[in-house]
Design an enzyme around this catalytic site. Structure first.
Site, PDB file in Angstrom:
ATOM      1  N   LYS A  23     -10.827  -0.341  18.085  1.00 24.11           N
ATOM      2  CA  LYS A  23      -9.641   0.091  18.831  1.00 24.11           C
ATOM      3  C   LYS A  23      -9.710  -0.306  20.299  1.00 24.11           C
ATOM      4  CE  LYS A  23      -8.812   3.903  15.616  1.00 24.11           C
ATOM      5  NZ  LYS A  23      -9.044   5.334  15.357  1.00 24.11           N
ATOM      6  N   GLY A  54       0.812  -1.213   0.000  1.00 25.13           N
ATOM      7  CA  GLY A  54       0.000   0.000   0.000  1.00 25.13           C
ATOM      8  C   GLY A  54       0.842   1.258   0.000  1.00 25.13           C
ATOM      9  N   THR A  90      -2.052   7.226   1.946  1.00 30.78           N
ATOM     10  CA  THR A  90      -1.605   8.279   2.870  1.00 30.78           C
ATOM     11  C   THR A  90      -0.545   7.765   3.842  1.00 30.78           C
ATOM     12  OG1 THR A  90      -3.777   9.308   2.744  1.00 30.78           O
ATOM     13  CG2 THR A  90      -2.397   9.958   4.584  1.00 30.78           C
ATOM     14  N   GLU A 115       1.419  -0.832  16.531  1.00 28.79           N
ATOM     15  CA  GLU A 115       1.338   0.462  17.218  1.00 28.79           C
ATOM     16  C   GLU A 115       0.435   1.449  16.495  1.00 28.79           C
ATOM     17  OE1 GLU A 115       1.278   2.528  20.021  1.00 28.79           O
ATOM     18  OE2 GLU A 115       3.111   1.394  20.400  1.00 28.79           O
ATOM     19  N   GLY A 150      -3.214   6.595  16.143  1.00 26.34           N
ATOM     20  CA  GLY A 150      -2.313   7.266  15.204  1.00 26.34           C
ATOM     21  C   GLY A 150      -0.874   7.234  15.687  1.00 26.34           C
ATOM     22  N   VAL A 195      -3.967   1.868  16.718  1.00 23.29           N
ATOM     23  CA  VAL A 195      -4.759   2.614  17.701  1.00 23.29           C
ATOM     24  C   VAL A 195      -4.059   3.929  18.014  1.00 23.29           C
ATOM     25  CG1 VAL A 195      -5.745   2.631  20.019  1.00 23.29           C
ATOM     26  CG2 VAL A 195      -5.607   0.481  18.750  1.00 23.29           C
TER      27      VAL A 195
END
EC number: 1.1.1.3
Length: 429
Positions: A202, A9, A12, A126, A131, A129
């Site tokens: 989350k 991927g 963003t 990491e 960001g 959840v």
């Protein structure tokens, strides 16, 4: 020895991760040992914000997870499939995996971690959840000696942004949502955010780490913010509260092994640490013994924040590979096989805020009090706030009560001739 990455991927998060790894000046020296070896994309012709040679880019994602030269597979494509299948194939091939995909972990974590343990490799998450907020590794490592009693978080930036603007502007939900979509803070289909599904994914992950057991996602109670009105935000303000979408995982009691795991809009006292978390920011409050309260705060999304979390996982793995021993690091693995026991929402003990519209008749408040008393519901405050057309508006805040008892009282109250409707029912932290 260099560490070769296969990245799945280049959206963003993928682009942000590549940018960070290409610009290592001033960062940890071990980053220079990491090679972007293959990057999988849907379309080879699409213009990119990063420069990568044509030998690195490929549209064949399976070739990346099957390539013997790849040490770490970084899954930042999102969605359930083919992400799940590619992660499982990578693990089967003995590759470590870094993922930002909370939906896959929340739904298929048991399958993925079992496969990782069988292969003797790590799954690092990491970025799944909060960001860029480091909360996964602290729960697994720094806080692991504590008995965790509660994890309470604002873990969805879109809903926090919407509620913050409703609070500061006195606007209604639909108008702020439309504006958030125009500004790119909310998706064209906002369901996962505004209905609480993203936050449920989350908190399932955080609860699993905090309480040392797997979580059935379907056991997580989930309620979104569509029903929160500007009227309730105004009343909450008068009563000393703000309204936040909270994700909560908490022990029911010290004597009880059951957990309460839930997502819902909540009245939070203005003195509470989470009350001041506004806009797109996230925060997670961990309560444990003996540490007390620890709060993690920061940007919950965005290319830079999420790339920071993804790259920190890559760096941890690279360090582990360079000092590799035959035995996996137990603080990196998922060592629990049992499922946590989650109490049904009817067993929850909490305070409630309820708004009633009633016919303007004498004795209505007395009748409300009697009905609540019949089910052991103790009232903290009862305020008649004014009128909507010809109906009186009454706002009630309870003391702690078992949710099942409160719901039974409400069912009886709904049948009272003086009650027109119950437009709002919210829990109070």
């Amino acid at each position: 020895m260099g560490v070769k990455l296969g990245i799945l991927g280049l959206g963003t998060v993928g682009t942000g991760t590549v940018q960070l790894l290409q610009n290592v000046i001033g960062r940890h020296p071990l980053l220079q040992e990491i090679e972007i070896y293959r990057v999988g994309v849907r379309s080879l012709d699409k213009p990119r914000a990063v420069e990568l040679s044509t030998e690195i880019l490929t549209a064949n994602l399976e070739a990346i997870v099957n390539d013997p030269a790849v040490d770490i597979v970084v899954e930042v494509m999102g969605g359930l499939e083919p992400a799940r299948s590619l992660i499982l194939q990578a693990l089967k091939n003995g590759k470590h995996v870094v993922t930002a995909n909370k939906a896959v972990i929340a739904r298929f974590g048991a399958e993925i971690f079992t496969a990782a343990n069988q292969a003797g490799v790590y799954v690092m998450l990491e970025a799944a959840v909060g960001g860029g907020i480091p909360v996964i590794q602290p729960l697994k490592q720094s806080l692991s000696v504590n008995q965790i009693n509660a994890v309470t978080g604002i873990v969805n930036g879109t809903t926090n942004y919407i509620l913050t603007r409703m609070q500061t502007e006195g606007s209604n939900f639909d108008d702020v949502l439309a504006d958030a979509q125009r500004l790119g803070y909310a998706e064209a289909d906002p369901t996962a955010d505004v209905d609480g599904l993203d936050a449920a994914d989350k908190i399932a992950i955080l609860a699993s780490l905090g309480f040392g057991g797997r979580i059935h996602l379907e056991d997580v109670y989930c309620e979104g913010i569509r029903q929160v009105s500007k009227t309730d935000i105004a009343y909450a303000e008068k009563l000393g509260f703000v309204i936040k979408l909270l994700a909560i995982a908490k022990r029911q009691s010290n004597k009880n092994s059951q957990l309460s795991v839930r997502v819902h809009p909540t009245l939070v006292s203005k003195t509470h640490p989470l009350a001041s978390i506004n806009g797109v920011y996230n925060a997670i409050l961990v309560e444990g013994e003996p540490i007390g309260q620890v709060m993690f705060f920061g940007p919950g999304a965005g290319a830079g924040a999420t790339a920071s979390a993804v790259s920190s996982d890559i760096l941890n793995l690279a360090a582990t590979l360079q000092t590799s021993t035959a035995n996996p690091n137990p603080l990196f693995t998922c060592g629990h096989d049992d499922y946590c026991e989650i109490a049904p929402i009817a067993e929850l003990v909490t305070r409630f805020y309820t708004r009633f519209l009633t016919k303007d008749q004498p004795g209505v408040i007395g009748k409300l009090g009697t009905c609540f008393g019949n089910y052991g519901v103790s009232l903290e405050s009862v305020v008649q706030t004014g009128f909507q057309e010809k109906l009186a508006e009454i706002v009630v805040v309870t003391h702690d009560v078992r949710e099942g008892d409160f719901r039974q009282a409400l069912a009886e109250i709904r049948d009272l001739p003086a009650i027109d409707s119950i437009p709002s029912l919210l829990r109070v932290l």
